[in-house]
Design a protein around this motif. Structure first.
Motif, PDB file in Angstrom:
ATOM      1  N   THR A 171      -0.118 -12.847   3.188  1.00 33.24           N
ATOM      2  CA  THR A 171       1.128 -11.920   3.377  1.00 33.24           C
ATOM      3  C   THR A 171       0.993 -10.943   2.483  1.00 33.24           C
ATOM      4  O   THR A 171       1.340  -9.706   1.573  1.00 33.24           O
ATOM      5  N   THR A 303      -0.748  -0.441  -2.083  1.00 37.58           N
ATOM      6  CA  THR A 303      -0.244  -1.038  -0.405  1.00 37.58           C
ATOM      7  C   THR A 303       1.270   0.136   0.239  1.00 37.58           C
ATOM      8  O   THR A 303       1.029  -0.786   1.352  1.00 37.58           O
ATOM      9  N   HIS A 307      -0.133  -0.351   4.455  1.00 35.26           N
ATOM     10  CA  HIS A 307       0.285  -0.343   5.098  1.00 35.26           C
ATOM     11  C   HIS A 307       0.810   0.718   6.495  1.00 35.26           C
ATOM     12  O   HIS A 307       0.656   0.433   7.573  1.00 35.26           O
ATOM     13  N   VAL A 318       0.631  -6.384  11.381  1.00 37.55           N
ATOM     14  CA  VAL A 318       0.381  -6.608  10.873  1.00 37.55           C
ATOM     15  C   VAL A 318       1.055  -8.335  10.367  1.00 37.55           C
ATOM     16  O   VAL A 318       2.365  -8.113  10.785  1.00 37.55           O
ATOM     17  N   ALA A 332      -2.681  -6.652   2.656  1.00 39.54           N
ATOM     18  CA  ALA A 332      -2.644  -6.827   4.271  1.00 39.54           C
ATOM     19  C   ALA A 332      -3.502  -7.622   5.215  1.00 39.54           C
ATOM     20  O   ALA A 332      -4.790  -7.134   5.211  1.00 39.54           O
TER      21      ALA A 332
END
Length: 429
Positions: A171, A303, A307, A318, A332
């Motif tokens: 994660t 990032t 996302h 996710v 991700a």
């Protein structure tokens, strides 16, 4: 936005050996390779490649040669220890032991721990399997509750060591190392940190954070030449049997016994990986040159872009481990409502020139707890990633999820592959 802001936020922050690499795609032609598998192995920094080229003509034996090259290489290895120690804020009396990788470093540490080790279920297998006397605490849906569970476990039954990842390789969620150190020390345990994912993205300070042992790999820190490092307190390492028995680890040898060295050499028998060690030290120097703030901002922007884009892809979820995580690396991992992530990963590579990873990422217990499907697809960013990399991935992923691959694929024991692969085979031998 200024030119500097544009580069820092959306362009590559560092020059890497794979920059501009062209790869073939199905149907003919080539495209610029997009490497979003950095969490597995990062390409070498250009500065590291150049440094290795300068070192190679002087390659010679270490610690035992009288020639000029041997003296130079010995100094190089010992200076690399100083570089590693300085970069991670090690204490003056900490040992810097060079290993093959993080897995090797943690196996070394596991061989010297004088008691039980407590770990979380979210660990990479490298920080889950080596411990000979292991207790696993299942994480909660919040970091705060997970720390409470760890504290309760250590209070109920003392342990010698608490060993945790600095950041999840599934994660990207970053754990509060300072708080974990305080928790472990309050319960009479030491803290080890698997920094394989964390160190290439965030500056780690061993002494300031209260970390007792830190392990990391060169191949995830832009120095893929087969070396890693274990840094930490000397007493356990000096009291334990040598990790490997052989030359360089002994003061003297008799037919009826041996006198072993103390310090790092006790666990570094045999000829060291000079090239790997030199590469790690040079990579850390280059990361310092890039700057902690610049690296953090570069990754934060990419990032967020990654996302935010995934939210708009239909049928994609996710994966997260914690509801209260407020910091994450450029990782991700997604699962699909329908279809195979393995097929999507294969099509991303074969049709779009994009490298990702599909599977459970050597973190099976954690993945099985937080995911709803058998496997996930992970995209991971680094210092050489760009906004165009993210955009190409999101566009290709959306097309594959919506319309499916443009070519036929078959599934075998080794995974998915094109039914007819007309890409030229690359011979590197």
């Amino acid at each position: 936005m200024t030119a500097t802001e544009e580069r820092t936020t959306f362009g590559p922050l560092a020059a890497l050996a794979d920059a501009g690499l062209e790869v073939p795609v199905l149907g003919g032609g080539t495209v610029r390779h997009v490497n979003l598998d950095i969490a597995a192995s990062a390409p070498a920094l250009d500065a590291v490649v150049a440094h290795v080229a300068r070192v190679l003509p002087y390659y010679a034996s270490v610690h035992r040669g009288s020639g000029y090259p041997s003296q130079a290489i010995t100094a190089l290895v010992e200076e690399a220890r100083v570089t590693v120690a300085r970069h991670i804020g090690a204490r003056d009396d900490d040992l810097v032991v060079f290993t093959r990788n993080t897995t090797d470093a943690l196996n070394l540490l596991a061989a010297v721990v004088p008691g039980e080790t407590v770990v979380l279920d979210l660990e990479h297998h490298a920080n889950l399997l080596p411990w000979r006397a292991r207790r696993v605490v299942v994480g909660e849906r919040t970091i705060a509750a997970t720390l409470e569970a760890l504290d309760a476990e250590l209070a109920a039954r003392p342990a010698a060591l608490l060993s945790v990842t600095g950041a999840s390789n599934v994660t990207g969620e970053v754990l509060p190392i300072d708080a974990l150190a305080r928790l472990a020390h309050a319960r009479g345990a030491r803290l080890a940190v698997d920094a394989a994912q964390l160190l290439p993205h965030r500056r780690v300070d061993v002494a300031a954070s209260g970390i007792d042992y830190l392990a990391f790999s060169g191949h995830k820190a832009y120095a893929p030449f087969g070396a890693g490092t274990l840094v930490g307190r000397a007493d356990w390492l000096d009291q334990a049997p040598p990790y490997l028995a052989g030359g360089g680890a002994v003061e003297s040898v008799r037919v009826d016994g041996s006198a072993w060295k103390t310090g790092a050499e006790r666990h570094e028998a045999g000829t060291p990986n000079v090239v790997g060690i030199a590469a790690i030290a040079r990579a850390l120097v280059e990361l310092e040159r890039l700057g902690d703030a610049a690296r953090h901002e570069h990754e934060r922007a990419l990032t967020a872009r990654l996302h935010a884009g995934l939210v708009g892809v239909p049928g994609v979820r996710v994966i997260t481990g914690f509801d209260d995580a407020d910091d994450r690396l450029g990782i991700a991992t997604i699962e699909l409502e329908r279809g195979s992530v393995g097929l999507v990963a294969a099509a991303l590579a074969a049709e779009h020139g994009i490298s990702v990873r599909a599977g459970r990422f050597c973190a099976h217990p954690f993945f099985d707890r937080v995911a709803t499907r058998a496997n996930g697809l992970r995209a991971s960013l680094g210092a050489g990633s760009s906004g165009d990399d993210v955009d190409r991935f999101l566009e290709a992923l959306a097309r594959l999820v919506t319309d499916g691959p443009a070519h036929a694929y078959e599934r075998a024991a080794g995974g998915w592959s094109p039914l007819v692969d007309d890409r030229p085979r690359l011979a590197l031998g």
